[in-house]
Each structure stands twice: as C-alpha cells, then as structure tokens.
Design an enzyme around this catalytic site. Sequence first.
Site, PDB file in Angstrom:
ATOM      1  N   GLU A   1       6.669 -14.331 -12.204  1.00  0.00           N
ATOM      2  CA  GLU A   1       5.990 -13.185 -11.611  1.00  0.00           C
ATOM      3  C   GLU A   1       5.425 -12.211 -12.636  1.00  0.00           C
ATOM      4  O   GLU A   1       4.431 -11.553 -12.350  1.00  0.00           O
ATOM      5  CB  GLU A   1       6.860 -12.472 -10.575  1.00  0.00           C
ATOM      6  CG  GLU A   1       8.015 -11.693 -11.115  1.00  0.00           C
ATOM      7  CD  GLU A   1       8.800 -10.982 -10.005  1.00  0.00           C
ATOM      8  OE1 GLU A   1       8.197 -10.533  -9.035  1.00  0.00           O
ATOM      9  OE2 GLU A   1      10.030 -10.865 -10.156  1.00  0.00           O
TER      10      GLU A   1
ATOM     11  N   HIS B   1      17.190 -36.236 -10.687  1.00  0.00           N
ATOM     12  CA  HIS B   1      16.535 -36.735  -9.475  1.00  0.00           C
ATOM     13  C   HIS B   1      15.043 -36.397  -9.452  1.00  0.00           C
ATOM     14  O   HIS B   1      14.426 -36.415  -8.392  1.00  0.00           O
ATOM     15  CB  HIS B   1      17.226 -36.165  -8.239  1.00  0.00           C
ATOM     16  CG  HIS B   1      18.665 -36.564  -8.139  1.00  0.00           C
ATOM     17  ND1 HIS B   1      19.063 -37.855  -7.882  1.00  0.00           N
ATOM     18  CD2 HIS B   1      19.807 -35.847  -8.323  1.00  0.00           C
ATOM     19  CE1 HIS B   1      20.387 -37.926  -7.877  1.00  0.00           C
ATOM     20  NE2 HIS B   1      20.860 -36.707  -8.160  1.00  0.00           N
TER      21      HIS B   1
ATOM     22  N   TRP C   1      -2.916  -2.669  -1.475  1.00  0.00           N
ATOM     23  CA  TRP C   1      -2.633  -4.095  -1.684  1.00  0.00           C
ATOM     24  C   TRP C   1      -3.382  -4.780  -0.565  1.00  0.00           C
ATOM     25  O   TRP C   1      -3.007  -4.683   0.611  1.00  0.00           O
ATOM     26  CB  TRP C   1      -1.135  -4.347  -1.591  1.00  0.00           C
ATOM     27  CG  TRP C   1      -0.736  -5.747  -1.910  1.00  0.00           C
ATOM     28  CD1 TRP C   1      -0.458  -6.254  -3.148  1.00  0.00           C
ATOM     29  CD2 TRP C   1      -0.538  -6.821  -0.984  1.00  0.00           C
ATOM     30  NE1 TRP C   1      -0.116  -7.582  -3.034  1.00  0.00           N
ATOM     31  CE2 TRP C   1      -0.157  -7.957  -1.734  1.00  0.00           C
ATOM     32  CE3 TRP C   1      -0.658  -6.953   0.398  1.00  0.00           C
ATOM     33  CZ2 TRP C   1       0.116  -9.193  -1.142  1.00  0.00           C
ATOM     34  CZ3 TRP C   1      -0.388  -8.179   0.991  1.00  0.00           C
ATOM     35  CH2 TRP C   1      -0.004  -9.284   0.207  1.00  0.00           C
TER      36      TRP C   1
ATOM     37  N   ASN D   1      -1.271   1.956   5.868  1.00  0.00           N
ATOM     38  CA  ASN D   1      -0.484   0.893   5.230  1.00  0.00           C
ATOM     39  C   ASN D   1      -0.015  -0.015   6.354  1.00  0.00           C
ATOM     40  O   ASN D   1       0.685   0.439   7.256  1.00  0.00           O
ATOM     41  CB  ASN D   1       0.710   1.527   4.500  1.00  0.00           C
ATOM     42  CG  ASN D   1       1.749   0.504   4.076  1.00  0.00           C
ATOM     43  OD1 ASN D   1       1.422  -0.664   3.870  1.00  0.00           O
ATOM     44  ND2 ASN D   1       2.991   0.926   3.953  1.00  0.00           N
ATOM     45  N   GLY D   2      -0.414  -1.289   6.317  1.00  0.00           N
ATOM     46  CA  GLY D   2      -0.002  -2.210   7.378  1.00  0.00           C
ATOM     47  C   GLY D   2      -1.146  -3.109   7.802  1.00  0.00           C
ATOM     48  O   GLY D   2      -2.147  -3.238   7.081  1.00  0.00           O
TER      49      GLY D   2
ATOM     50  N   ARG E   1       3.587  -0.067  -5.014  1.00  0.00           N
ATOM     51  CA  ARG E   1       3.460  -0.654  -3.682  1.00  0.00           C
ATOM     52  C   ARG E   1       2.173  -1.465  -3.513  1.00  0.00           C
ATOM     53  O   ARG E   1       2.012  -2.194  -2.533  1.00  0.00           O
ATOM     54  CB  ARG E   1       3.481   0.449  -2.616  1.00  0.00           C
ATOM     55  CG  ARG E   1       4.716   1.307  -2.642  1.00  0.00           C
ATOM     56  CD  ARG E   1       4.641   2.351  -1.560  1.00  0.00           C
ATOM     57  NE  ARG E   1       4.569   1.739  -0.258  1.00  0.00           N
ATOM     58  CZ  ARG E   1       5.617   1.327   0.442  1.00  0.00           C
ATOM     59  NH1 ARG E   1       6.825   1.497  -0.036  1.00  0.00           N
ATOM     60  NH2 ARG E   1       5.460   0.769   1.618  1.00  0.00           N
TER      61      ARG E   1
ATOM     62  N   CYS F   1       0.849  -1.189   0.000  1.00  0.00           N
ATOM     63  CA  CYS F   1       0.000   0.000   0.000  1.00  0.00           C
ATOM     64  C   CYS F   1       0.891   1.247   0.000  1.00  0.00           C
ATOM     65  O   CYS F   1       1.964   1.253   0.583  1.00  0.00           O
ATOM     66  CB  CYS F   1      -0.926   0.125   1.206  1.00  0.00           C
ATOM     67  SG  CYS F   1      -2.033  -1.268   1.433  1.00  0.00           S
TER      68      CYS F   1
ATOM     69  N   LYS G   1      11.558 -14.557 -12.357  1.00  0.00           N
ATOM     70  CA  LYS G   1      11.198 -13.442 -13.244  1.00  0.00           C
ATOM     71  C   LYS G   1      10.069 -13.852 -14.188  1.00  0.00           C
ATOM     72  O   LYS G   1       9.131 -13.101 -14.397  1.00  0.00           O
ATOM     73  CB  LYS G   1      12.390 -12.970 -14.089  1.00  0.00           C
ATOM     74  CG  LYS G   1      13.489 -12.210 -13.392  1.00  0.00           C
ATOM     75  CD  LYS G   1      13.137 -10.789 -13.021  1.00  0.00           C
ATOM     76  CE  LYS G   1      12.531 -10.723 -11.641  1.00  0.00           C
ATOM     77  NZ  LYS G   1      13.441 -10.652 -10.521  1.00  0.00           N
TER      78      LYS G   1
ATOM     79  N   GLU H   1      16.539 -17.308 -10.232  1.00  0.00           N
ATOM     80  CA  GLU H   1      16.104 -15.930 -10.492  1.00  0.00           C
ATOM     81  C   GLU H   1      15.392 -15.832 -11.849  1.00  0.00           C
ATOM     82  O   GLU H   1      14.380 -15.136 -11.979  1.00  0.00           O
ATOM     83  CB  GLU H   1      17.331 -14.996 -10.415  1.00  0.00           C
ATOM     84  CG  GLU H   1      17.091 -13.540 -10.767  1.00  0.00           C
ATOM     85  CD  GLU H   1      16.091 -12.824  -9.869  1.00  0.00           C
ATOM     86  OE1 GLU H   1      15.652 -13.397  -8.860  1.00  0.00           O
ATOM     87  OE2 GLU H   1      15.715 -11.690 -10.223  1.00  0.00           O
TER      88      GLU H   1
ATOM     89  N   LYS I   1       5.691  -4.065  -4.655  1.00  0.00           N
ATOM     90  CA  LYS I   1       7.144  -3.886  -4.665  1.00  0.00           C
ATOM     91  C   LYS I   1       7.744  -4.053  -3.275  1.00  0.00           C
ATOM     92  O   LYS I   1       8.820  -4.604  -3.110  1.00  0.00           O
ATOM     93  CB  LYS I   1       7.456  -2.485  -5.201  1.00  0.00           C
ATOM     94  CG  LYS I   1       8.934  -2.191  -5.357  1.00  0.00           C
ATOM     95  CD  LYS I   1       9.516  -2.969  -6.500  1.00  0.00           C
ATOM     96  CE  LYS I   1      10.999  -2.744  -6.673  1.00  0.00           C
ATOM     97  NZ  LYS I   1      11.586  -3.835  -7.470  1.00  0.00           N
TER      98      LYS I   1
HETATM   99  C1  AGP Z   1      11.473  -9.949  -7.219  1.00  0.00           C
HETATM  100  O1  AGP Z   1      11.333  -9.628  -8.534  1.00  0.00           O
HETATM  101  C2  AGP Z   1      10.382  -9.591  -6.327  1.00  0.00           C
HETATM  102  N1  AGP Z   1       9.785  -8.375  -6.568  1.00  0.00           N
HETATM  103  C3  AGP Z   1      10.556  -9.984  -4.870  1.00  0.00           C
HETATM  104  O2  AGP Z   1      10.924 -11.322  -4.833  1.00  0.00           O
HETATM  105  C4  AGP Z   1      11.544  -9.149  -4.000  1.00  0.00           C
HETATM  106  O3  AGP Z   1      12.857  -9.404  -4.373  1.00  0.00           O
HETATM  107  C5  AGP Z   1      11.305  -9.502  -2.518  1.00  0.00           C
HETATM  108  O4  AGP Z   1      10.004  -9.152  -2.174  1.00  0.00           O
HETATM  109  C6  AGP Z   1      12.298  -8.868  -1.595  1.00  0.00           C
HETATM  110  O5  AGP Z   1      12.208  -7.481  -1.606  1.00  0.00           O
HETATM  111  P1  AGP Z   1      13.346  -6.583  -1.005  1.00  0.00           P
HETATM  112  O6  AGP Z   1      14.581  -6.828  -1.778  1.00  0.00           O
HETATM  113  O7  AGP Z   1      12.841  -5.178  -1.154  1.00  0.00           O
HETATM  114  O8  AGP Z   1      13.513  -6.972   0.440  1.00  0.00           O
END
Ligand code: AGP
Length: 616
Positions: free
Chosen positions: A496, A512, A75, A101-102, A27, A2, A493, A489, A611
């Site tokens: 997501e 395995h 969010w 936010n929270g 956010r 948020c 990517k 990674e 984010k």
């Molecule tokens: C990655 O593309 C994501 N957006 C997510 O995994 C992110 O890396 C994770 O939420 C950690 O965030 P931070 O690095 O701000 O702690």
Amino acid sequence: MCGIVGYIGHREAYPIVIKGLHRLEYRGYDSAGIALFDGKELNLCKTKGKVADLETKFNGTTSTAGNVGIGHTRWATHGVPNDVNSHPHYSNSGNLVIIHNGIIENYSSLKKELKKRGYSFESDTDTEVLVNLIEDVMINEDVMLGKAVQIALNQTIGAYAITVFDKRKPNELVVARLGSPLAIGIGENEFFIASDASPFIEFTNNAIYLEDGEMAVVRLGKEIKVRKIHDDSFVDPYVQQLQMNLEQIEKGGYEHFMLKEIYEQPNAITDTYRGRMLVDEGIIRMAGVDDNIERIANAKRIIIVACGTSWHAGLVAEYIFEDLARIPVEVEYASEFRYRNPVIYENDVVIAISQSGETADTMAAIKLAKEKGAFVFGVCNVVGSSISRESHAGAYTHAGPEIGVASTKAFTTQITVLTLMALKLAKHRGTISDSGFRYHLQQLEAIPTKISKVLETTNEHIKEIAFKYKEAPNCLYLGRGYNFPVALEGALKLKEISYIHAEGYPAAEMKHGPIALIDEQMPVVVIATKVGHYDKVVSNIQEIKSRKGKIIAVVTEGDEAVKELADFVIEVPDTIESLTPLLTTIPMQLLSYHIAVMLEKNVDQPRNLAKSVTVE
Ligand code: AGP
C-alpha cells in the site's frame, strides 16, 4: 472517504477550513475545494490535486474573505478526479452550495427526472444531482432549506454526510448524515462542521456527533436542533466532551505520521492496557466484557468481522481465543460476510474490529448480525465512532488518532485489546491456570519496553535492508501460526505505501505454489521466532535458500541457526508465542516505511487509498 469541513461564526472562515482540510486529507486527497460567503457573494475555488494545490490556486484568483465557509477533500467515487467534479457543487440557480461525503446510489434516476424538469449538470457527480434535487424541492414545495434537505434526502438511497448553504440565508448551515460521519463543534456563537473533530479541536471541546439518519439546522444565535430525517421528530442532542488534543494530531518532529505512529506503539499499548490489566492482583477489568461476561463466555462461536489490517488483527485473535479460551472462532472479511447470507445464531458473538469505526462494510456486517440476534462487540479506536455506537458493547483501543493511511499502532493495540479479552474469557471459563494467566499478564506488561528496544536496535539495520531491496518488483512474506497474519500484514504494508507487489503466505503453503516464484531476484521475509514452529520454518528457509531466494529473517535475539542461512536477520526480544506478533510486526512496518521513503512515495497518503472507507 472524503473529508468535509464547515465554519459559521465571527472569524475568517478560510484559515479554519483550509487547515481543517489539511487535517482531514487522510480521508481522501484527489481533489479539494472551498466555497466562502463574504456577505454578498459566494466565492468558490476547487481543483484536482491536494489541499496544498488548492491553496496555490486560491492565491490571487479567489477572495478568501467571509465568515462562512465549506470545504471538501475528495476520494472520487462518481466521476474522475478533476476540477469540475471536485466539491463544493452549486445548484443551477447558484443560490445553494453543497459538500458531500458518501454515495447517492439512485443518482442516475434522479438526474434523469431533474433533466426533464430543465436542470443541467456540469459534473459527473451524484452530489450535483443532490444539490439540484434540494433546490427543486425548495421551489416546488415552497419550503426553506432545512425542510427541503429533509424531503430530498427521503428520496435518496445511499450514504451521506452533507453540509448545504443557501446564500439567501447566510446565518445557517444545514447538515445531515447517513452512513458517513459528521461532527458539529460548538463554540461561542460559532459552529464548526467536520468529518471528525480534528479540524476544530483548538477552538472547542464540545461536539455533537450526528447519528445515522439525523440532520440539523446550525443557526447562529440559536441552539442546535437535531431531528430524524425520515419522520421529522426531534432528538435530544448529546454534547460530547472531546478528549483529543492538538499535539496528538500533529507530526511532533517526525517526517511522516506513519513513522510517528510506529514510534508511538510502546505508549499506545501501555494506554491500551492501563487501568484494565492489574498485574499484581492478577485481574483484567474490561467494562464491556464484565457487563456481558455470561453472554460472551458462553458463546457457541465467535465471528470476527473486519477489513484490511483490522482483519489481520482478527486473524491473530482467532489463534488467541481458540488457544486460550477454547471458543471456536471464524474470521470474516466484512465485505464478504454481509453479502453471502451467512448462518448466524442468536448465541453467536460477533466481534467487529475497526480503527476508524466508520468502515461501511464492517458497519453493514454488524447490522446484519444484529438483525439475526447475535451479540455484537466492537473494538474501535475512534471514540464515539459509528461502529462503537452501533455495537451492544465494546472496548476502545486507546491508540490515539492514527493519521497515516497505513495502519500501524491501530493493529498492535487491537491485538492487545483482543488478548486481554481472550485472557479474561479464558479465566472465566477455566481454560487457563491461575499461574498461566498471571504469566501472560507479566509478559504483556513487558511488551512496550521490548517494542522500544526493537525500534532502537533495528531501525538503522532495516534502512540498509530497505536500500538493498527497494527496487525489487515482488516480495514474499512467510510466517506460521500466530505469525501468519503478521506475514499478511507485512505484505499489505509494503503494497500500500511502496506499490511493490507483495504476497503473504503461511510458510508451509509455499511448497503448494508460491515456491515457483522464487529465484535470485526474490526477497522473502520470513518470521522465524524461537517459539512457534521454529524447526519447520527453518526447513522452509532452507527450501528458499536452495532456490537462491534472498532471505530476510525476523528471529529471536541470539538465534544463530537462521543467521547461517539468511541474507539479513532482524532480531526481536523473546516473548511467549501469543505475543510475538506485537514484536515481529514492528520490523515489517519499518521495512515498508523505509522502502516507500527511498522510492519517494507519499507515505502518509498513498495513491488511490483513504483512511476511512465509508463506501462499499
Ligand atoms: C491498512 O493499512 C489500511 N489502511 C486498511 O486496510 C484498513 O485497515 C481498513 O480499511 C480497515 O479500516 P478500519 O480499521 O478503520 O475499519
């Protein structure tokens, strides 16, 4: 999660708040709302959907007049995303309005109490409970808004960054934070509130970042007074000079922030090592490490805590630290670490990695490590963020603002900082020769140019590969050694932003289990650079080929052997093994980006994500 924005001053609040919400949309983006005070009335408009939907809804239905406004982009945590659950929320009398936010964890018991006292609730949110609790305190204790906020917050359990407005006191906003970020921008007789500084960067460079457990009454014509929520004691606020500029948070001609941030990596990495790595002198200077060199270099063990992409950077660092500095490393998901009663010794060093510096799980892991006496070193991108402040020492990545939800330049700059740190420790501990050390520095210095080359030479080719495999329902990513985390990674990517199911595996683990998945429909992305178990990976490629899997191989320039086997190859320049992730990651980012664009997905704001994950 948020984003919150507030304005009080002499300008029209609506354009500032709406633009601020657009900037904070990374956010959270399932609903949005704004409340404005025009001198007489509070006008509120909110909707499920994006900030653009809110703008449309405002048109013709709600007045945008007023010099005070608060806005929210959500969010969802409590209550599905819909118009009613969107913020801001009124109190029952209609006098108070809040953005939050929270999460208020004990909202259910508070709600029960308030209901007994005659309060009613329109939404399913914890936030509506909080604003009514504040109202209840104001009435029963006969106190003003600031005091009521403080008393009410002392009855809550959870996390918050809030802004509250009382229409009977139109010259003030009351703000508070615990666990979620909140910045106050200070202008000429005007104030800005926001989750980060991006909404007010064109108006002022002066900001106060509230610390956890602090609140402030932001009143026109008065200095800001910050106090502790739990005991009402005053705190001297530190006014920070912001370094961010407007250009950094705009798209600069790119279609998406993600693409812009992918292309920024050569500069971002240069910014990360600039001033720290003196190649000619053969020196690495990092204040956070230099000031604590004995503590860090003599650690019995390094524990890395992080989430998501940052956790993947931690995995790469595990290889580098063990390989170069010969210090044992464990890499932990912060969310697991904090809840499993881990064994932590006083001579452990905990490295917390976080782009945002606000991730709740990582923050909690740090607090636990500190309680047990460990030394905490933060690697963050956002300057002044909670994790950077909570750590004993640290190093910023200097990647510049990362807006796209999918992390790109944060990952490569985290690896860069951690490489510098590992090299510095290796030199101090005598586990690397002088010539080896200098050679690493030279190789690292050359990385930005090599990334530029990868971007230039592979982008169009990767578009073709993306077109070919965009409909695939699954995808496998394989790598070994330093490139195993890159495989993880790459899969993250793709998942997501394109919503294609993808798995990352160490290439040797394929036999395995995952090999059962391979058939002629299955694209397999394999990282097979010349340095790093090349022959073994080539054997893995053979195994995929004999089961008719489709092979997309990332290889070192000039490789001929893999070309014979693979359906597509993507070439990256040669470098030393420990730095290959900085190059092999780039095609992973581009591939997921182009697939998501071709599938018409929302690249910068993928569904269900945010984010900055400031809730558990
Ligand atoms: C990655 O593309 C994501 N957006 C997510 O995994 C992110 O890396 C994770 O939420 C950690 O965030 P931070 O690095 O701000 O702690």
